[in-house]
Write a protein that holds these residues in place. Structure first.
Motif, PDB file in Angstrom:
ATOM      1  N   PRO A   1      30.672  37.087  48.168  1.00 54.34           N
ATOM      2  CA  PRO A   1      29.383  36.474  47.834  1.00 54.34           C
ATOM      3  C   PRO A   1      28.201  37.398  48.067  1.00 54.34           C
ATOM      4  O   PRO A   1      27.142  37.221  47.453  1.00 54.34           O
ATOM      5  N   GLU A   2      28.346  38.382  48.925  1.00 56.76           N
ATOM      6  CA  GLU A   2      27.222  39.278  49.204  1.00 56.76           C
ATOM      7  C   GLU A   2      26.862  40.130  47.990  1.00 56.76           C
ATOM      8  O   GLU A   2      25.688  40.439  47.757  1.00 56.76           O
ATOM      9  N   THR A   3      27.874  40.528  47.233  1.00 58.37           N
ATOM     10  CA  THR A   3      27.612  41.351  46.046  1.00 58.37           C
ATOM     11  C   THR A   3      27.816  40.581  44.740  1.00 58.37           C
ATOM     12  O   THR A   3      27.576  41.130  43.658  1.00 58.37           O
ATOM     13  N   GLU A   4      28.280  39.328  44.868  1.00 59.08           N
ATOM     14  CA  GLU A   4      28.629  38.501  43.705  1.00 59.08           C
ATOM     15  C   GLU A   4      29.629  39.233  42.814  1.00 59.08           C
ATOM     16  O   GLU A   4      29.474  39.348  41.595  1.00 59.08           O
ATOM     17  N   GLU A   5      30.686  39.714  43.448  1.00 61.64           N
ATOM     18  CA  GLU A   5      31.749  40.423  42.745  1.00 61.64           C
ATOM     19  C   GLU A   5      33.116  39.901  43.178  1.00 61.64           C
ATOM     20  O   GLU A   5      33.273  39.399  44.302  1.00 61.64           O
ATOM     21  N   PHE A   6      34.069  40.060  42.280  1.00 57.32           N
ATOM     22  CA  PHE A   6      35.467  39.844  42.630  1.00 57.32           C
ATOM     23  C   PHE A   6      36.100  41.194  42.924  1.00 57.32           C
ATOM     24  O   PHE A   6      35.837  42.183  42.227  1.00 57.32           O
ATOM     25  N   VAL A   7      36.931  41.211  43.947  1.00 61.72           N
ATOM     26  CA  VAL A   7      37.646  42.427  44.322  1.00 61.72           C
ATOM     27  C   VAL A   7      39.094  42.266  43.873  1.00 61.72           C
ATOM     28  O   VAL A   7      39.844  41.454  44.426  1.00 61.72           O
ATOM     29  N   ILE A   8      39.477  43.016  42.839  1.00 53.59           N
ATOM     30  CA  ILE A   8      40.831  42.938  42.283  1.00 53.59           C
ATOM     31  C   ILE A   8      41.711  43.922  43.046  1.00 53.59           C
ATOM     32  O   ILE A   8      41.391  45.114  43.132  1.00 53.59           O
ATOM     33  N   ASN A   9      42.838  43.405  43.574  1.00 50.45           N
ATOM     34  CA  ASN A   9      43.660  44.270  44.424  1.00 50.45           C
ATOM     35  C   ASN A   9      45.142  44.028  44.181  1.00 50.45           C
ATOM     36  O   ASN A   9      45.593  42.895  43.971  1.00 50.45           O
ATOM     37  N   THR A  10      45.896  45.136  44.232  1.00 53.96           N
ATOM     38  CA  THR A  10      47.357  45.096  44.144  1.00 53.96           C
ATOM     39  C   THR A  10      47.890  45.386  45.540  1.00 53.96           C
ATOM     40  O   THR A  10      47.905  46.545  45.970  1.00 53.96           O
ATOM     41  N   PRO A  11      48.353  44.369  46.286  1.00 62.66           N
ATOM     42  CA  PRO A  11      48.663  44.564  47.705  1.00 62.66           C
ATOM     43  C   PRO A  11      49.992  45.255  47.981  1.00 62.66           C
ATOM     44  O   PRO A  11      50.192  45.778  49.077  1.00 62.66           O
ATOM     45  N   PHE A  12      50.917  45.281  47.032  1.00 65.01           N
ATOM     46  CA  PHE A  12      52.217  45.912  47.261  1.00 65.01           C
ATOM     47  C   PHE A  12      52.821  46.290  45.910  1.00 65.01           C
ATOM     48  O   PHE A  12      52.341  45.860  44.851  1.00 65.01           O
ATOM     49  N   ARG A  13      53.854  47.121  45.948  1.00 64.88           N
ATOM     50  CA  ARG A  13      54.421  47.690  44.723  1.00 64.88           C
ATOM     51  C   ARG A  13      54.921  46.609  43.760  1.00 64.88           C
ATOM     52  O   ARG A  13      54.749  46.728  42.534  1.00 64.88           O
ATOM     53  N   ALA A  14      55.514  45.551  44.265  1.00 62.55           N
ATOM     54  CA  ALA A  14      56.056  44.513  43.385  1.00 62.55           C
ATOM     55  C   ALA A  14      54.964  43.768  42.630  1.00 62.55           C
ATOM     56  O   ALA A  14      55.251  43.032  41.690  1.00 62.55           O
ATOM     57  N   ALA A  15      53.693  43.957  43.051  1.00 59.64           N
ATOM     58  CA  ALA A  15      52.583  43.298  42.369  1.00 59.64           C
ATOM     59  C   ALA A  15      51.984  44.152  41.259  1.00 59.64           C
ATOM     60  O   ALA A  15      51.014  43.736  40.617  1.00 59.64           O
ATOM     61  N   TRP A  16      52.500  45.360  41.042  1.00 58.99           N
ATOM     62  CA  TRP A  16      52.035  46.159  39.904  1.00 58.99           C
ATOM     63  C   TRP A  16      52.278  45.375  38.618  1.00 58.99           C
ATOM     64  O   TRP A  16      53.341  44.785  38.408  1.00 58.99           O
ATOM     65  N   LYS A  17      51.289  45.378  37.738  1.00 58.30           N
ATOM     66  CA  LYS A  17      51.456  44.807  36.402  1.00 58.30           C
ATOM     67  C   LYS A  17      52.337  45.760  35.582  1.00 58.30           C
ATOM     68  O   LYS A  17      52.140  46.970  35.617  1.00 58.30           O
ATOM     69  N   ASP A  18      53.273  45.205  34.843  1.00 57.82           N
ATOM     70  CA  ASP A  18      54.225  46.077  34.150  1.00 57.82           C
ATOM     71  C   ASP A  18      54.523  45.571  32.743  1.00 57.82           C
ATOM     72  O   ASP A  18      54.299  44.401  32.421  1.00 57.82           O
ATOM     73  N   TYR A  19      55.073  46.483  31.937  1.00 57.69           N
ATOM     74  CA  TYR A  19      55.483  46.243  30.547  1.00 57.69           C
ATOM     75  C   TYR A  19      54.289  45.885  29.663  1.00 57.69           C
ATOM     76  O   TYR A  19      54.437  45.192  28.656  1.00 57.69           O
ATOM     77  N   LEU A  20      53.107  46.372  29.990  1.00 59.76           N
ATOM     78  CA  LEU A  20      51.891  45.985  29.294  1.00 59.76           C
ATOM     79  C   LEU A  20      51.612  46.910  28.118  1.00 59.76           C
ATOM     80  O   LEU A  20      51.428  48.118  28.298  1.00 59.76           O
ATOM     81  N   GLY A  21      51.575  46.365  26.899  1.00 64.53           N
ATOM     82  CA  GLY A  21      51.129  47.150  25.765  1.00 64.53           C
ATOM     83  C   GLY A  21      49.693  47.584  25.954  1.00 64.53           C
ATOM     84  O   GLY A  21      48.863  46.858  26.505  1.00 64.53           O
ATOM     85  N   ASN A  22      49.369  48.802  25.508  1.00 64.37           N
ATOM     86  CA  ASN A  22      48.045  49.417  25.637  1.00 64.37           C
ATOM     87  C   ASN A  22      47.716  49.874  27.057  1.00 64.37           C
ATOM     88  O   ASN A  22      46.627  50.401  27.291  1.00 64.37           O
ATOM     89  N   ALA A  23      48.627  49.697  28.007  1.00 59.38           N
ATOM     90  CA  ALA A  23      48.319  50.077  29.393  1.00 59.38           C
ATOM     91  C   ALA A  23      48.534  51.563  29.644  1.00 59.38           C
ATOM     92  O   ALA A  23      47.806  52.176  30.423  1.00 59.38           O
ATOM     93  N   ALA A  24      49.530  52.148  28.998  1.00 59.26           N
ATOM     94  CA  ALA A  24      49.872  53.540  29.310  1.00 59.26           C
ATOM     95  C   ALA A  24      48.854  54.526  28.776  1.00 59.26           C
ATOM     96  O   ALA A  24      48.625  55.581  29.381  1.00 59.26           O
ATOM     97  N   LYS A  25      48.187  54.190  27.642  1.00 59.00           N
ATOM     98  CA  LYS A  25      47.349  55.216  27.004  1.00 59.00           C
ATOM     99  C   LYS A  25      46.102  54.650  26.349  1.00 59.00           C
ATOM    100  O   LYS A  25      45.000  55.154  26.585  1.00 59.00           O
ATOM    101  N   ASP A  26      46.240  53.620  25.531  1.00 61.26           N
ATOM    102  CA  ASP A  26      45.168  53.247  24.618  1.00 61.26           C
ATOM    103  C   ASP A  26      44.131  52.295  25.195  1.00 61.26           C
ATOM    104  O   ASP A  26      42.976  52.301  24.762  1.00 61.26           O
ATOM    105  N   GLY A  27      44.519  51.442  26.140  1.00 67.34           N
ATOM    106  CA  GLY A  27      43.630  50.382  26.579  1.00 67.34           C
ATOM    107  C   GLY A  27      42.446  50.879  27.385  1.00 67.34           C
ATOM    108  O   GLY A  27      42.588  51.761  28.241  1.00 67.34           O
ATOM    109  N   ILE A  28      41.274  50.284  27.137  1.00 65.26           N
ATOM    110  CA  ILE A  28      40.100  50.589  27.961  1.00 65.26           C
ATOM    111  C   ILE A  28      39.652  49.372  28.769  1.00 65.26           C
ATOM    112  O   ILE A  28      38.730  49.473  29.580  1.00 65.26           O
TER     113      ILE A  28
END
Length: 696
Positions: A171-198
């Motif tokens: 609430p101090e910065t009015e932001e969300f902090v996106i975090n991956t806490p452990f390896r099993a939480a990595w997002k995977d198999y995502l199209g556009n993730a390896a190269k093209d996505g912005i």
């Protein structure tokens, strides 16, 4: 390429006076409600610039597919579902219909398009509000913002509710902090993730004021305008896959990446500046399933794309089977056309019948989808029915496509194994259809649970005698077009009597009763075995569910098959003439009896068919295959694929040219009198001469 119709042999057509389908009208039936959109899409994919180039390696294939997405944008081929005020068409059913046809060009193109507009763009559209639409949808639509859909995690594939990624509000910065806490939480198999996505639409556990409000979706930039990863964002390339290598699938992780509070796609849940959470849906569970339900179009499109991919494979294999000859029936006779063999008919024609059923069912499914997403029929019941239909039909069509493409490959021998003839590439690309957008087995489990829930609601509070009179059926039309799910069949006098031995015929009404009663009995049996489960401990309850899981999923499969049969039967009423209706009824019967044959053991064990009647099922299927043999080319002709769509040499007519050349060669040789004598013929002549000499 050569037009194969030029080489159609007379034996491949129905005899004079026999019923015959009106091919053009059946094409209209198969293309369904959005036939005009499908035809437009098929014209577009005739462009070689959109075709898969089999000579390319992975990197070049990715570059080609990315460029092809811009071709689709230039042709306004992918914006039908977006708001008219942003240049779209507000046409949800037509959008899916056109998207499915891209499988003809390259499945990598179809799926990367789905990532960009059906997942990334759709998440912004359906989970965001007007502010989000104005900010990001134009860029998603014109490809200036290539995006990834970051839901799946390495450790929680289909279990989205348990994902590990967090979005903690500050609430101090009015932001969300996106975090991956452990390896099993990595997002995977995502199209556009390896190269093209912005950017990515990231699903994470929303935490504010110390409370976890469950999975929500956030718009998160991941790369700058130069393609460099932003601070805190990590990416890995999934590399070479079993198929779909034109898509840059990869992994994403976030190390305390901050995004503005307004980057929460907040249609179903919002956080105020002070961290207060609010939602128009009070129930966390209902909220979660509502959010995920808005993204059901992926399953809808896979059902249709898989069905039409099956049609491609069957068109190639059956065309080849009416031209390729193998083995003569004696000296001097022509070799036999493959499709004249009973076994070859059995390999291909039942799969053709199933494909017809799935295409007819898909159009009904697509109309249901369009009704929900257009808002015309968007009640909670309608949405729940749509999700259940998606979970029931997508597994059947994707598994069928893999089975059909493999059988078609084998039915074409070595020619089928050649990459240029499409089977191996299509099967490799479609392999993943069985497990993405929901693992097929998990989806069937969802359907089974819904069936049990409906059953429980019907029998709640009833005593054993009242339970004997449960359930009155609904038609497929009710399921597809109205609220509510099938009520599991006809009323029975008591549970014991449902196991009676009955001798049914094999006509349409009899098929319907057999298929319907199987669903009813299976669900009732499972429900009876699982009653009282709520009173057990968590461990005991899980063990009870696990014991019945396989049968529950089989009941769900049977439910989906019944819906397909009913959709086919409904389609028969739209046939343009008696001849078309008669032939299509044979096709429908082949599909229905094929289902019954597949489950003959169940029908015999449960007293639904005598052994004598059961034995007649297979014999009648053989008769139907022989009856449909002369109609095979008409039936695949109704798929309306042109040479630019098939792009398979063995379906181009060259096999007929080769066969005719060979037959003409031997005919000329025999007529010349210079043909060598076959050793077996010579021996026979010598024996006859010896016998004649002995008599004299």
């Amino acid at each position: 390429m050569t037009d194969p119709d030029v080489y159609v042999h007379a034996a491949n057509s129905p005899a004079a006076g026999e019923p015959r389908i009106d091919v053009d009208r059946v094409t209209d039936m198969l293309m369904g409600t959005w036939a005009d959109v499908r035809r437009q899409a098929r014209e577009l994919v005739k462009d070689p610039a959109l075709w898969r180039d089999d000579s390319l390696g992975m990197a070049a294939h990715r570059e080609r597919v990315l460029a092809q997405l811009h071709v689709l944008v230039d042709n306004k081929a992918v914006h039908r579902a977006f708001p008219k005020r942003l240049g779209g068409g507000d046409d949800h059913g037509g959008n899916i219909a056109g998207f499915e046809e891209l499988v003809l060009a390259d499945p990598s193109l179809q799926i990367k398009s789905g990532v960009q507009w059906g997942l990334f763009g759709a998440a912004i559209l359906h989970l965001g509000t007007d502010e989000h639409h104005s900010a990001w949808l134009p860029g998603a639509m014109d490809m200036s913002i290539p995006g990834a859909f970051a839901m799946t995690e390495i450790g929680h594939g289909s279990d989205v509710a348990s994902i590990g990624t967090t979005a903690t509000y500050d609430p101090e910065t009015e932001e969300f902090v996106i975090n991956t806490p452990f390896r099993a939480a990595w997002k995977d198999y995502l199209g556009n993730a390896a190269k093209d996505g912005i950017a990515a639409t990231v699903f994470a556990q929303l935490i504010t004021n110390g409370v976890n409000h469950g999975v929500h979706c956030f718009y998160v930039p991941i790369r700058d305008e130069n393609g460099q990863l932003l601070p805190g964002v990590s990416s890995e390339d999934d590399g070479l896959k079993g198929g779909l290598n034109g898509i840059d699938n990869g992994r994403l992780a976030f190390d305390h990446v901050r995004v503005p509070r307004t980057n929460l796609l907040n249609k179903y849940g919002d956080v105020a500046a002070d961290g207060t959470y609010s939602s128009p849906i009070a129930s966390p569970g209902r909220r979660f399933f509502t959010m995920l339900g808005t993204l059901v179009q992926g399953r809808v499109s896979l059902d249709g794309a898989a069905s039409w991919a099956s049609a491609v494979g069957l068109t190639i294999a059956i065309t080849y089977a009416t031209q390729r000859r193998q083995f003569d029936q004696g000296s001097g006779t022509d070799e036999t056309v493959l499709l004249d063999y009973g076994k070859h008919q059995r390999r291909l024609l039942p799969r053709l019948a199933t494909t017809y059923a799935q295409i007819f069912a898909h159009d009904e499914f697509l109309k249901k989808f369009d009704g929900v997403f257009s808002g015309r029929a968007a009640s909670d019941d309608d949405r729940q029915d749509l999700e259940t239909l998606a979970a029931a039909l997508k597994p059947l069509s994707t598994w069928h496509a893999l089975d059909t493409l493999q059988e078609c490959r084998e039915a074409c021998g070595g020619s089928g194994f050649m990459f240029e003839n499409r089977f191996t590439g299509l099967r490799a690309d479609l392999d993943i259809y069985a497990t993405f957008e929901g693992d097929n087995n998990i989806l069937l489990q969802l359907v089974g649970k819904r069936l049990l829930t409906e059953y429980g609601q019907q029998v709640a509070g009833k005593d054993p005698k009242q339970l004997a009179a449960f359930a009155v059926g609904q038609t497929a039309g009710k399921v597809f077009h109205g609220a509510g799910l099938r009520r599991l069949g006809q009323a029975v006098a008591d549970f014991g009597s449902t196991a009676r031995s009955v001798e049914l015929g094999l006509r349409g009404d009899d098929q319907h009763e057999l298929l319907q009663e199987r669903v009813q009995q299976m669900v009732a049996d499972i429900a009876m075995r699982m009653r009282g489960g709520k009173k057990l401990s968590a461990e005991e309850s899980f063990a009870l569910f696990s014991e019945n899981q396989t049968e529950l999923m089989e009941a769900a499969r049977a439910h989906g098959e019944l819906l397909q049969w009913e959709a086919f039967t409904d389609a028969l009423a739209t046939a343009p003439d008696d001849g078309t209706r008669e032939v299509l009824t044979w096709v429908r019967d082949l599909f229905g009896l094929g289902l019954i044959e597949k489950h003959l053991a169940w029908y015999i064990i449960n007293g639904r068919l005598s052994t004598q009647r059961a034995a007649s099922v297979s014999r009648y299927i053989d008769r139907l295959c022989a009856r449909l043999r002369p109609h095979a080319l008409d039936l695949i002709g109704a798929f309306a694929y042109e040479p630019e769509h098939l792009r398979a040499p063995i379906a181009s007519g060259i096999e007929q040219v080769r066969q005719d050349e060979a037959r003409a060669y031997y005919a000329t040789l025999r007529a010349s009198g210079e043909a060598p004598i076959d050793e077996k013929v010579l021996h026979k002549q010598q024996k006859q001469a010896a016998k004649s000499a002995a008599r004299s």
